[in-house]
Motif scaffolding. Structure first.
Motif, PDB file in Angstrom:
ATOM      1  N   UNK A  82       0.873  -1.167   0.000  1.00 24.13           N
ATOM      2  CA  UNK A  82       0.000   0.000   0.000  1.00 24.13           C
ATOM      3  C   UNK A  82       0.913   1.221   0.000  1.00 24.13           C
ATOM      4  N   UNK A  83       0.838   2.007  -1.063  1.00 23.72           N
ATOM      5  CA  UNK A  83       1.716   3.164  -1.120  1.00 23.72           C
ATOM      6  C   UNK A  83       0.924   4.385  -0.667  1.00 23.72           C
ATOM      7  N   UNK A  84       1.578   5.308  -0.039  1.00 24.49           N
ATOM      8  CA  UNK A  84       1.027   6.434   0.764  1.00 24.49           C
ATOM      9  C   UNK A  84       0.516   5.859   2.081  1.00 24.49           C
ATOM     10  N   UNK A  85      -0.559   5.069   1.999  1.00 21.59           N
ATOM     11  CA  UNK A  85      -1.024   4.325   3.175  1.00 21.59           C
ATOM     12  C   UNK A  85      -1.029   5.194   4.417  1.00 21.59           C
ATOM     13  N   UNK A  86      -1.535   6.408   4.295  1.00 19.37           N
ATOM     14  CA  UNK A  86      -1.409   7.318   5.434  1.00 19.37           C
ATOM     15  C   UNK A  86      -2.292   6.902   6.610  1.00 19.37           C
ATOM     16  N   UNK A  87      -3.300   6.077   6.336  1.00 24.03           N
ATOM     17  CA  UNK A  87      -4.029   5.487   7.461  1.00 24.03           C
ATOM     18  C   UNK A  87      -3.634   4.020   7.636  1.00 24.03           C
ATOM     19  N   UNK A  88      -2.461   3.696   7.144  1.00 24.38           N
ATOM     20  CA  UNK A  88      -1.955   2.339   7.338  1.00 24.38           C
ATOM     21  C   UNK A  88      -1.892   1.995   8.819  1.00 24.38           C
ATOM     22  N   UNK A  89      -1.653   3.013   9.632  1.00 26.59           N
ATOM     23  CA  UNK A  89      -1.554   2.749  11.075  1.00 26.59           C
ATOM     24  C   UNK A  89      -2.869   2.229  11.645  1.00 26.59           C
ATOM     25  N   UNK A  90      -3.976   2.487  10.929  1.00 26.08           N
ATOM     26  CA  UNK A  90      -5.275   2.021  11.442  1.00 26.08           C
ATOM     27  C   UNK A  90      -5.542   0.555  11.070  1.00 26.08           C
ATOM     28  N   UNK A  91      -4.848   0.084  10.029  1.00 25.39           N
ATOM     29  CA  UNK A  91      -5.073  -1.312   9.597  1.00 25.39           C
ATOM     30  C   UNK A  91      -3.754  -2.087   9.518  1.00 25.39           C
ATOM     31  N   UNK A  92      -2.777  -1.635  10.313  1.00 22.53           N
ATOM     32  CA  UNK A  92      -1.449  -2.254  10.251  1.00 22.53           C
ATOM     33  C   UNK A  92      -1.521  -3.748  10.545  1.00 22.53           C
ATOM     34  N   UNK A  93      -2.404  -4.130  11.462  1.00 26.68           N
ATOM     35  CA  UNK A  93      -2.513  -5.546  11.813  1.00 26.68           C
ATOM     36  C   UNK A  93      -2.989  -6.365  10.609  1.00 26.68           C
ATOM     37  N   UNK A  94      -3.955  -5.814   9.887  1.00 23.13           N
ATOM     38  CA  UNK A  94      -4.485  -6.527   8.713  1.00 23.13           C
ATOM     39  C   UNK A  94      -3.424  -6.610   7.609  1.00 23.13           C
ATOM     40  N   UNK A  95      -2.672  -5.550   7.472  1.00 23.00           N
ATOM     41  CA  UNK A  95      -1.605  -5.555   6.464  1.00 23.00           C
ATOM     42  C   UNK A  95      -0.560  -6.600   6.826  1.00 23.00           C
ATOM     43  N   UNK A  96      -0.183  -6.574   8.090  1.00 19.36           N
ATOM     44  CA  UNK A  96       0.856  -7.505   8.537  1.00 19.36           C
ATOM     45  C   UNK A  96       0.406  -8.946   8.298  1.00 19.36           C
ATOM     46  N   UNK A  97      -0.860  -9.217   8.582  1.00 17.04           N
ATOM     47  CA  UNK A  97      -1.363 -10.579   8.438  1.00 17.04           C
ATOM     48  C   UNK A  97      -1.258 -11.063   6.987  1.00 17.04           C
ATOM     49  N   UNK A  98      -1.331 -10.141   6.048  1.00 21.03           N
ATOM     50  CA  UNK A  98      -1.283 -10.528   4.629  1.00 21.03           C
ATOM     51  C   UNK A  98       0.088 -10.266   4.006  1.00 21.03           C
ATOM     52  N   UNK A  99       1.016  -9.812   4.820  1.00 19.20           N
ATOM     53  CA  UNK A  99       2.360  -9.545   4.293  1.00 19.20           C
ATOM     54  C   UNK A  99       2.406  -8.364   3.336  1.00 19.20           C
ATOM     55  N   UNK A 100       1.523  -7.390   3.557  1.00 19.75           N
ATOM     56  CA  UNK A 100       1.497  -6.210   2.691  1.00 19.75           C
ATOM     57  C   UNK A 100       2.383  -5.120   3.291  1.00 19.75           C
ATOM     58  N   UNK A 101       3.232  -4.555   2.474  1.00 24.37           N
ATOM     59  CA  UNK A 101       4.106  -3.495   2.944  1.00 24.37           C
ATOM     60  C   UNK A 101       3.411  -2.147   2.921  1.00 24.37           C
ATOM     61  N   UNK A 102       4.003  -1.188   3.620  1.00 26.16           N
ATOM     62  CA  UNK A 102       3.469   0.182   3.629  1.00 26.16           C
ATOM     63  C   UNK A 102       4.561   1.144   3.213  1.00 26.16           C
ATOM     64  N   UNK A 103       4.298   1.844   2.118  1.00 30.19           N
ATOM     65  CA  UNK A 103       5.291   2.820   1.652  1.00 30.19           C
ATOM     66  C   UNK A 103       4.648   4.182   1.816  1.00 30.19           C
ATOM     67  N   UNK A 104       5.213   5.001   2.674  1.00 26.83           N
ATOM     68  CA  UNK A 104       4.459   6.165   3.128  1.00 26.83           C
ATOM     69  C   UNK A 104       5.306   7.432   3.137  1.00 26.83           C
ATOM     70  N   UNK A 105       4.636   8.547   3.454  1.00 25.50           N
ATOM     71  CA  UNK A 105       5.332   9.816   3.668  1.00 25.50           C
ATOM     72  C   UNK A 105       5.605   9.937   5.152  1.00 25.50           C
ATOM     73  N   UNK A 106       6.681  10.610   5.497  1.00 21.91           N
ATOM     74  CA  UNK A 106       6.983  10.758   6.911  1.00 21.91           C
ATOM     75  C   UNK A 106       5.962  11.653   7.591  1.00 21.91           C
ATOM     76  N   UNK A 107       5.586  12.755   6.962  1.00 21.19           N
ATOM     77  CA  UNK A 107       4.770  13.711   7.721  1.00 21.19           C
ATOM     78  C   UNK A 107       3.741  14.471   6.885  1.00 21.19           C
ATOM     79  N   UNK A 108       3.482  14.046   5.667  1.00 14.24           N
ATOM     80  CA  UNK A 108       2.511  14.788   4.855  1.00 14.24           C
ATOM     81  C   UNK A 108       1.102  14.604   5.407  1.00 14.24           C
ATOM     82  N   UNK A 109       0.347  15.680   5.353  1.00 20.88           N
ATOM     83  CA  UNK A 109      -1.084  15.584   5.671  1.00 20.88           C
ATOM     84  C   UNK A 109      -1.758  16.892   5.283  1.00 20.88           C
ATOM     85  N   UNK A 110      -3.070  16.933   5.435  1.00 21.25           N
ATOM     86  CA  UNK A 110      -3.882  18.159   5.262  1.00 21.25           C
ATOM     87  C   UNK A 110      -3.964  18.653   3.830  1.00 21.25           C
TER      88      UNK A 110
END
Lengths: 1002, 434
Positions: free
Chosen positions: A811-839
C-alpha cells in the motif's frame, strides 16, 4: 468517391502522361503536342554521384529518353541551351504537407468520407489522403522553388492516420499529378483532434498502437464470427505499404522501433532533428529515419538575465543541429531529408546549405532527397534522370552546395512547372557610362539575380538601383545627394551579348537624353565570403544538457577506507571499516582487510557510507504523461515505454543519494499502468536504466483521485465513489479470470504466451493487453503497488484480493496504514508512506507522522517514499523524521529508504543493503546520514561514480563556460540572420500522484 | 517546579475532551529558566544562562557563571541544563489558519477575487483554532505572518502568535504590510503537469504601468488633508507612505526584482521587502544599498531551471548573507501550510550548505521582528521582549535533535501536542503498544 479514383488511377499511371488526357473531354479543338525537349550544354546529375558535363537531357512524353553526351536530337524537340547550367533530379519529400494557407493540418471531422471504423477516433488507417487532395498554386510554387517535385502528403491527425498520396507539383489537372495514390501508411503517438479521452498519455498511445496491431492480426486470422471492422481491415490491407511513423521527439524513436520489432515490421521514423542524442540506440536498432532540416535559429541572448530562460540543452542543440544529418551519414544510419516545418524555399535552401557547411556532402544530401525516398516508397521510376524515369528535374545556375546556388527552373513530368526567370547573361562588371553630357562609372556587383549597383563620377559615389527583365534594363540614378537629389531615370536594352547597354533617360528636368554603357571589366571572382565555409560542432554529452557526462562512468575497483558503514543488514552499523568494491559488486567488508596496493582508495574517515537509497514511489523521468486517465482500467500501459533519461531530476536525486526508483503510473484511475524499476544511471538510455531482473509491478489506486473528486472536469467516468471503485476492481479481475481460462483448459503462463504470442497467427483468442497484465497479477508474475489513504478503502481491497485470489505487495502512501497495520501484517502487505505529509486533501486529514512507526511496530515492512521530485532529493531527512516522531531506531529508519523498499520491489537480494556480493550501490555522506546537515558527497551505482559533489562544482562552472562560449558564437551568427524570438524547449514537468493529464499533445 | 506536576494532568484532560489543545492562561508568575544555552536571536549565545520571565515579558537574561540570583524569588524554575533556548521562530508569508485542507476550496480563505485588494485583511480570516497550528508549534514555530495571495495587490498581512482563542487574541501586529505581486516577465506555458515553453509576458509593461498608476493615486490620496470621498483601497495603503507599513513585493527574476526596487525608490515607499527572490543573489547590491530584505521561499525547493546549480536553493541564504542582504524564511509552495512544521529543517539544510547557524536563528527570530517593525517587542531573548521562546533538547534546526520540551508565548507555557498525538495514542492503545 474514393472507389472511383481507384478505378481511374491505375490507368493514369500505366498509360503515362499524355495518354491520360484521352479520357478527358476537350472543350474545343484537340491540342496534342510532340512534347519533346532537349536540354543541351548542361551539367547533368543523372543520379547522385553520376554527372555528365556538357551533356544533353532528352525528354519525351514526360519521361527521360536519354541523358548524356552526343545524344541525337530529334526534329520534334524543342532545344534549350543551358549555357553550362546544372540539372538535378527533383527532390522527393516523404513528409510533406499540403494544405492551403490558413488551413491547418487538423483533421476535418465533419468530412463525409470519414468512415465508422475503429472505436477510437484517433485510429483511422482506412483514411486516404488522396480522397481530400487540394493544392494551391502558391504552395506548389514553394515546393518547386525548394527543389521538390514530389510530396508525400498525409493528414496529420491521429495515431493511425491512414495513407499518404505521393503527388507531383506539376501544372495541369490534379489527376495527372497523383504518382502513387496510397504510398505509405502513417502513424504517430499523437492523438490529434480526437475528442475521445483515451489515450491521454504517450504510454497510452503506445499501448493503443500495440493493441490495434494485435487486433488486426487476430482479425485477419479469425474470419468466422466477427463484426466488420474497417480499420482493422485497412491495416491488414496496408501491410505491404511502407509505414511512416512520426515519433514526435528523439526519445520516441526507440519507442516506435520497439513496436516495429515486436510485430516484425519496419518503420520509417520521422524524427525531430535531435537524433544524434540517441545515436547508441540508432546503432543497435538501425531504423530508417526522416530527418528534418529545420535547424534552430539563434536565440536572442543579448540580455544575460533574459538569456537565463534558455537552457544549455537548447543552446547546444542550436550549435549541433546542422550536424545531425552528417553524423547519421557517418554512422551509417539510413535517412532521408524533409523540408517539413520550413516555411519557404529561401529558408529551405539556407538550412540545406547549413547541413552542407556542417560537412554533409552534396551527393549524400542529394541521395537523401531523391533515390533513397524513391526506394522507400517503392517508386523505381523516380529519383534519377536515367532513361525511362519520370522527367522530374530542376535547373540551377550553380552546383548544389555553392553559396550562389539559385534554382532557375523546375520541370515535372517533362513539363515546365516553375520558371524563375533566371537571366543566363551575367551583367555584373564595370561599365563606362555616358548619360547626356555626364560621364560616369558604374559598378554592378553582388548576387547575380539581384545585383548591387554603384555609380561614381567626379563628385564621388552615387546611389543607384537597377531592375532587369530579360534584356531590358531600368536604372534609377541619383547624381545629387540626399539633400539635393538629381534623379536620372534610365531605360534601355542589353546588346552585344552583354558588352554594351544603351537607351533613353529622363533627366531631372524631365527631358529625354540618350545613354550608353560599355562593359570595361568582367566581375571579380570569387565574391568575398561573408560566411564561414564550415561549421564547428560542440561537444555532445550524455545526456546532452547541463551536468551531462563527457564519457559515461565505468565500473571501478576501489576501496573506501576507515569509514562508518550503515549496512542496513544484520551486521548493523560498523565503525572504522574498509569496503572493497570490484566488478560493480561489494567484494569485502571488514577492518584492516588485506587490499592490494594498486587498488585506489577513497578516504572514508569521518564519513558515513550507506546503501544507495531506494525510492519506492517516484514519478520523475517520465515522458509525456504520468497518468493514462482515459479509462478506469489501463493495465495495458507501461511506464517502461516512456522513461525519459534526459530528466534533470535524475541527476538531482543522485545528489540526494537515490540510486534505484520505482517509476509509477499516476493515480488517476483504479488500475493504472505497469511500473518501471530503474537505477538512476544518468547519461544512460531508457533501456539501460531499467533494472533487468526486476519483476513486474503495476499501480493501483483508491480514493479521491480515482473517483476524481478533485478534478476540474471529472465528467462521468465511472467510478465516482469508493463503492464504484470496488466494483471496478471486481469486474476487471473477473474478466481477467475468464480471459485466463479462455475457451479451452487453463494454460500455464508460459504455454499461454507461446500460444498467443505475436508470431502465432493461429491464436483464436484475441490478445488483450489490458487483461494480460491482470492475468499476470493472478499468476503472481506482477506485483501491485496500491495508492491508498484511508482505512476503509484499504480494507476493501484486501478483502477483494482475498476473494479473487491476488496479492497486494504494497500500500503506497497508506497514510491510514496505522489504522489497519494488523491486517496488512497478516497478509504480508508493505506500507510505503510519507513521513509527515497531511492536510492536502480530505482523505489525509487523519494522517499522522507516527504512521511509519506504528506500521513498523506491527511488523509491516515500511518504506518512506518521495512521490515528489523535490523530496526525492532528501529522503534521508524524511527517514530521520521517523526517528523524531515515532522513536524508531536510526538503523531501522534508514532501512525504510534502503532495504525495506528494496524488499517491496523484490530486489533485496541485490540492493538495499551493504553485504558481500550485492550491487555496489553506495552513498558517501559528509555526516550522519539522518542528520539535516548531511550531504551526499558521492553516489555510486554498481561501482560507477554517477554523482560526485566535487565534480558537480566543476560542472556548474562548465555550464556557465559553455553558455558563454555558445552565446558568443550565437551573437556572431545572429548578425546575418534574423533573430529568433525567445522560445524555450519543453520543460520536463514534475509529476506527482495527483497529476491528472488531460492532454499531452496539442 | 509546578509545571512538572501539571503536565500529566493536562494530558489526561486532553484525552478526555478536545482534539485541539486549548490556549494557555495568562502568566502571572515569575519564572526562571536556568543553566540552558540561550541563543539570543541577535547572533549571540549565552552558554549558561538565567532567563527570567515576568508576566508577558522577559525581564532578564543573565550569565549564570557571573550573576547571582535568589531562587526563592521564583514561582517556577525550569531546569534547562544541556538544553537550548531560542526565541520562537517566525514563518513569513504564511497561509496558516487561512486554509485547512488544500484540495477543498471551501476551506480556502487566502485569495480574494479582483486585482487590487490592499484593503483585504489576512487577519480577519485567520482561524486560530486550525488543527494545523498545534502541529507547527511543537517544532518551534511560534509566530506567523499571515498574508493573502492572488491578484496584483493581494491584501494586508498581520503577525500572529500561535496560541490563541481567536484572531483578535492571536494578533501581535495587524496590517503591518501590503503584498504586491510584481508583474512577471515570463510565463510558463501549458499547465503545471505538462509544461510548455517559457513565454514572454507581452503585457508585462502594461501591467507595470497599472501598478504605477495605482500606487501613484494611493500616494496622492495619502497626502490629501481632507478626504471627501473615501476610498477603502487607498485608506488601507496610507501606512506605505509614512513608513508604518511595509510593502512586500513578490518577485523572483533578477530583472523583476530590479524593477521592484526602482518602483519603491520612485514612489518613495519607506519600507519594502522582496518575497520569493529566487534570483535575488544576482542583484544583491541594489537590495543592500536600499535596505530591502528578502523573504525567501522554501529552501526545500527544486532549482528553477534545468541549468540552475542543483544546490542553489540550499545555498541562497548563505549567498545573501555574504552579500550583506537581510533575509527571513517562508514555506511558500505546495502544501505550504502543513509543511510549516518543517521550517526549522529547511533552514537546517541551508546550514549544511554554508549558512552560519546563529545567522540562521537570527533570520527566524530577530530579522522577521525587525521587518515587521517589532524589534523592540519580540524576536530576541532580551529584556523587555515578549517571552515567546522554546526549549529544545538539541539543535532545533536538525531533525535528529529538534525536540521541543517547553514553549512559551508571551509568558504562557503552551501545550506541545496536537490531534495527531491523540490519534497516535488511540492506535497505540488499539495495538497495546508501549
Amino acid at each position: 468517391m474514393r472507389i472511383n479514383l481507384f478505378l481511374v488511377l491505375p490507368l493514369v499511371i500505366c498509360s503515362g502522361f499524355c495518354l491520360a488526357q484521352q479520357t478527358f473531354p476537350v472543350n474545343g479543338v484537340h491540342d496534342e503536342r510532340p512534347d519533346v525537349f532537349a536540354f543541351t550544354n548542361a551539367r547533368i546529375t543523372v543520379a547522385p554521384g553520376e554527372t555528365i558535363h556538357n551533356g544533353t537531357l532528352l525528354v519525351r512524353d514526360g519521361k527521360v529518353v536519354a541523358a548524356g553526351q552526343n545524344i541525337a536530337i530529334p526534329q520534334a524537340a524543342v532545344v534549350k541551351d543551358m549555357h553550362g547550367q546544372y540539372i538535378y533530379p527533383s527532390f522527393i519529400d516523404l513528409y510533406g504537407f499540403l494544405g492551403a494557407p490558413g488551413k491547418n493540418d487538423k483533421h476535418d471531422k465533419s468530412s463525409p468520407l470519414m468512415k465508422p471504423s475503429h472505436w477510437n477516433p484517433a485510429i483511422h488507417p482506412e483514411h486516404a489522403a488522396v480522397d481530400h487532395l487540394e493544392i494551391s498554386d502558391k504552395e506548389r510554387e514553394e515546393w518547386l522553388k525548394s527543389g521538390f517535385a514530389l510530396v508525400n502528403h498525409h493528414h496529420r491527425d491521429g495515431i493511425m492516420r491512414g495513407t499518404s498520396v505521393l503527388v507531383g507539383m506539376g501544372k495541369g489537372p490534379l489527376q495527372e499529378q497523383v504518382f502513387i495514390p496510397e504510398a505509405a501508411l502513417h502513424c504517430s503517438f499523437s492523438k490529434g483532434s480526437s475528442k475521445e479521452r483515451y489515450p491521454s498519455s504517450l504510454m497510452g498511445a503506445i499501448a493503443l498502437v500495440r493493441q490495434t496491431l494485435y487486433d488486426a492480426r487476430w482479425y485477419a486470422n479469425n474470419t468466422g464470427a466477427k463484426d466488420e471492422n474497417l480499420a482493422l481491415e485497412a491495416i491488414n490491407e496496408h501491410q505491404k505499404l511502407p509505414i511512416i511513423f512520426e515519433a514526435g521527439d528523439h526519445l520516441s524513436i526507440p519507442r516506435a522501433q520497439a513496436i516495429a520489432e515486436e510485430f516484425g515490421l519496419s518503420f520509417i521514423i520521422k524524427g525531430n532533428g535531435k537524433e544524434y542524442r540517441v545515436m547508441r540506440e540508432l546503432l543497435s536498432s538501425r531504423p530508417t529515419l526522416i530527418l528534418p532540416l529545420d535547424f534552430p535559429q539563434p536565440y536572442d541572448v543579448k540580455d544575460p538575465y533574459e538569456a537565463m530562460e534558455i537552457s544549455l540543452s537548447d543552446l547546444k542543440h542550436w550549435e549541433n543541429a546542422p550536424f545531425n544529418p552528417l553524423w547519421m551519414e557517418q554512422a551509417g544510419v539510413d535517412f532521408v531529408l524533409t523540408k517539413d516545418t520550413l516555411k519557404n524555399a529561401e529558408v529551405f535552401w539556407k538550412k540545406f546549405q547549413q547541413a552542407l557547411l556542417a560537412g554533409l556532402s552534396a551527393q549524400d544530401a542529394l541521395e537523401a532527397l531523391t533515390v533513397r525516398p524513391a526506394a522507400l516508397v517503392n517508386a523505381p521510376q523516380l529519383g534519377t534522370l536515367k532513361p525511362g524515369q519520370w522527367a522530374n528535374f530542376f535547373i540551377s545556375s550553380e552546383s548544389l552546395g555553392n553559396p550562389d546556388f539559385t534554382l532557375t527552373e523546375h520541370w515535372v513530368k517533362g513539363q515546365q512547372a516553375y520558371n524563375g526567370h533566371f537571366e543566363t547573361l551575367d551583367i555584373r562588371g564595370n561599365y563606362d557610362v555616358v548619360l547626356g553630357g555626364h560621364a560616369l562609372k558604374l559598378k554592378v556587383s553582388g548576387k547575380r539575380p539581384k545585383p548591387h549597383v554603384e555609380a561614381t563620377d567626379l563628385h564621388g559615389k552615387h546611389k543607384a538601383t537597377l531592375k532587369r527583365q530579360g534584356e531590358l534594363l531600368s536604372i534609377a540614378l541619383n547624381l545629387g545627394d540626399s539633400l539635393h537629389p538629381q534623379f536620372y531615370l534610365l531605360s534601355g536594352k542589353i546588346s552585344l551579348k552583354g558588352a554594351a547597354w544603351d537607351g533613353n533617360a529622363k533627366n531631372p528636368e524631365g527631358q529625354w537624353v540618350p545613354w550608353t554603357a560599355i562593359k570595361t571589366r568582367e566581375p571579380l571572382e570569387p565574391e568575398k565570403q561573408t560566411r564561414p565555409d564550415s561549421l564547428e560542432p560542440g561537444p555532445v554529452w550524455f545526456p546532452d544538457m547541463a551536468y551531462g557526462f563527457d564519457t559515461l562512468p565505468t565500473s571501478k575497483t576501489f576501496v573506501i577506507t576507515n569509514t562508518t558503514l550503515w549496512t542496513c543488514a544484520d551486521t548493523g552499523t560498523l565503525e572504522r571499516v574498509d569496503l572493497w568494491v570490484e566488478n560493480g559488486k561489494i567484494k569485502r567488508i571488514g577492518q584492516d582487510i588485506l587490499i592490494p596496493e594498486n587498488i585506489p582508495r577513497i578516504n572514508g574517515s569521518g564519513k558515513h557510507v550507506t546503501p544507495g537509497l531506494v525510492d519506492e514511489h517516484s514519478h520523475i523521468a517520465i515522458s509525456r504523461g504520468v497518468n493514462e486517465s482515459g479509462q478506469a482500467v489501463t493495465s495495458e500501459v507501461r511506464i517502461g515505454d516512456v522513461i525519459n533519461p534526459e530528466d534533470i531530476n535524475i541527476y538531482r536525486q543522485l545528489a540526494g543519494g537515490v540510486t534505484t526508483a520505482q517509476l509509477l503510473h499516476g493515480s488517476a484511475n483504479p488500475i493504472g499502468g505497469q511500473s518501471a524499476i530503474v537505477k538512476l544511471r544518468w547519461g544512460s538510455n531508457a533501456e539501460e536504466m531499467k533494472v533487468k531482473d526486476a519483476g513486474g509491478f503495476i499501480k493501483f489506486a483508491l480514493g479521491e483521485n480515482v473517483k476524481r473528486g478533485n478534478s476540474r472536469n471529472h465528467g462521468n467516468r465511472f467510478p465516482i465513489t469508493r463503492m464504484g471503485v470496488e466494483q471496478t476492481f471486481a469486474d476487471a479481475f473477473i474478466r481477467a479470470k475468464e480471459y485466463q481460462h479462455g475457451n479451452g483448459p487453463v494454460l500455464t503462463p508460459a504455454s499461454r504466451r507461446k500460444k498467443e504470442g505475436p508470431g502465432n497467427e493461429a491464436a483464436r483468442q484475441r490478445k488483450d493487453l489490458e487483461l494480460e497484465a491482470l492475468v499476470e497479477i493472478l499468476e503472481d508474475e506482477r506485483d501491485i503497488t496500491c495508492h491508498s489513504y484511508v482505512q476503509s478503502e484499504m480494507n476493501m481491497l484486501m478483502h477483494l484480493a482475498d476473494s479473487l485470489g491476488f496479492r497486494i505487495r504494497t500500500f503506497t502512501h497508506a497514510l491510514e496504514g496505522y489504522k489497519v497495520a494488523d491486517k496488512m501484517q497478516a497478509r504480508g502487505i508493505g506500507g510505503s508512506t510519507f513521513s509527515d505529509w497531511w492536510a492536502y486533501k480530505f482523505e489525509v486529514k487523519d494522517a499522522i507522522p507516527y504512521n511509519a512507526a506504528i506500521m513498523h511496530n506491527q511488523g509491516v515492512t515500511v518504506a518512506i517514499n518521495s512521490d515528489d521530485a523535490e523530496m526525492g532529493r532528501r529522503l534521508n531527512q524524511e527517514a530521520a523524521k521517523v526517528v523524531k516522531y515515532g522513536g524508531v531506531s536510526e538503523e531501522e529508519s534508514l532501512k525504510m529508504i534502503t532495504v525495506n523498499p528494496a524488499k517491496l520491489l523484490g530486489l533485496d537480494h541485490r540492493i538495499g543493503s551493504i553485504e558481500v556480493g550485492k550491487d555496489a550501490d553506495l552513498v558517501i555522506w559528509s555526516d550522519h546520514p539522518l542528520g539535516t546537515h548531511a550531504i551526499a558527497e558521492k553516489t555510486f551505482i554498481e561501482g560507477r561514480l554517477y554523482y560526485d559533489r566535487s565534480r558537480d562544482k566543476l560542472l556548474q562552472e562548465r555550464v556557465q563556460q559553455e553558455r558563454g562560449r555558445i552565446f558568443t558564437k550565437m551573437l556572431q551568427e545572429a548578425k546575418d540572420r534574423q533573430k529568433q524570438k525567445l522560445k524555450k524547449k519543453q520543460e520536463t514537468p514534475h509529476y506527482h500522484c495527483d497529476t491528472i493529464l488531460e492532454e499531452y499533445m496539442p | 517546579m509546578k509545571c512538572f506536576v501539571l503536565i500529566p494532568f493536562v494530558f489526561l484532560t486532553a484525552l478526555a475532551t478536545a482534539q485541539v489543545p486549548w490556549p494557555a492562561p495568562e502568566n502571572h508568575q515569575k519564572i526562571l529558566i536556568r543553566y540552558g544555552t540561550a541563543h539570543i536571536g541577535n547572533g549571540t549565545v549565552v552558554q549558561n544562562a538565567y532567563i527570567i520571565i515576568e508576566g508577558r515579558e522577559i525581564s532578564q537574561v543573565l550569565d549564570a557563571n557571573k550573576a547571582r540570583i535568589n531562587t526563592q524569588d521564583f514561582d517556577t524554575i525550569i531546569e534547562a541544563e544541556g538544553k537550548h533556548i531560542y526565541p520562537g521562530f517566525t514563518v513569513m508569508d504564511s497561509r496558516l489558519g487561512l486554509t485547512e485542507i488544500d484540495a477543498i476550496r471551501a476551506t480556502h480563505d487566502f485569495e480574494e477575487t479582483g486585482k487590487f485588494n490592499p484593503n483585504v485583511r489576512g487577519i480577519t480570516a485567520y482561524n486560530a483554532e486550525s488543527k494545523i497550528i498545534p502541529t507547527v508549534r511543537m517544532n518551534g514555530v511560534l509566530m506567523a505572518q499571515i498574508a493573502p495571495v492572488g491578484g496584483r495587490v493581494s491584501g494586508s498581512s498581520s503577525l500572529v502568535q500561535l496560541d490563541a482563542w481567536n484572531w483578535e487574541d492571536a494578533a501581535v501586529k495587524t496590517d503591518e504590510g501590503i503584498f504586491l505581486n510584481w508583474p512577471a516577465h515570463y510565463r510558463q506555458e501549458g499547465w503545471w503537469a505538462m509544461m510548455g515553453g517559457i513565454k514572454k509576458e507581452e503585457k508585462a509593461l502594461e501591467e507595470t504601468d497599472t501598478v504605477y498608476a495605482f500606487f501613484e493615486q494611493a500616494k496622492a490620496y495619502a497626502q490629501m488633508n481632507e478626504v471627501t470621498v473615501r476610498n477603502l483601497r487607498f485608506e488601507a495603503m496610507r501606512g506605505l507612505f509614512d513608513g508604518s507599513q511595509r510593502l512586500y513585493i513578490r518577485a523572483d527574476r533578477a530583472r523583476e526584482i530590479l524593477q521592484a526596487v526602482m518602483f519603491v525608490k520612485k514612489l518613495d515607499i519607506k519600507k519594502a521587502a522582496i518575497v520569493g527572490g529566487a534570483e535575488s543573489y544576482l542583484v544583491t547590491n541594489e537590495l543592500r544599498e536600499n535596505n530591502i530584505p528578502v523573504i525567501l521561499h522554501r529552501i526545500h525547493s527544486l532549482p528553477k531551471r534545468e541549468d540552475t546549480p542543483i544546490d542553489l536553493p540550499y545555498r541562497l541564504p548563505s549567498m545573501l548573507h555574504e552579500a550583506g542582504v537581510k533575509f527571513a524564511f517562508s514555506t511558500v509552495g505546495d502544501m505550504e501550510v502543513m509543511t510549516t512544521r518543517n521550517l526549522p529543517f529547511q533552514v537546517g539544510t541551508a546550514i549544511a550548505y554554508g549558512l552560519d547557524p546563529e545567522v540562521a536563528i537570527q533570520a527566524l527570530t530577530q530579522v522577521p521582528a525587525e521587518i515587521m517593525g517589532l524589534s523592540e517587542t519580540t524576536g530576541t531573548l532580551e529584556p523587555g521582549r515578549h517571552a515567546t521562546f522554546f526549549l529544545s533538547e538539541g539543535d532545533p534546526l536538525d531533525i535528529r535533535s529538534n525536540e521541543v520540551t517547553h514553549a512559551f508565548i508571551m509568558g504562557r507555557e503552551i501545550h506541545l501536542w496536537s490531534h495527531q498525538e491523540r490519534l497516535y495514542e488511540k492506535y497505540r492503545a488499539k495495538y497495546q503498544m508501549k
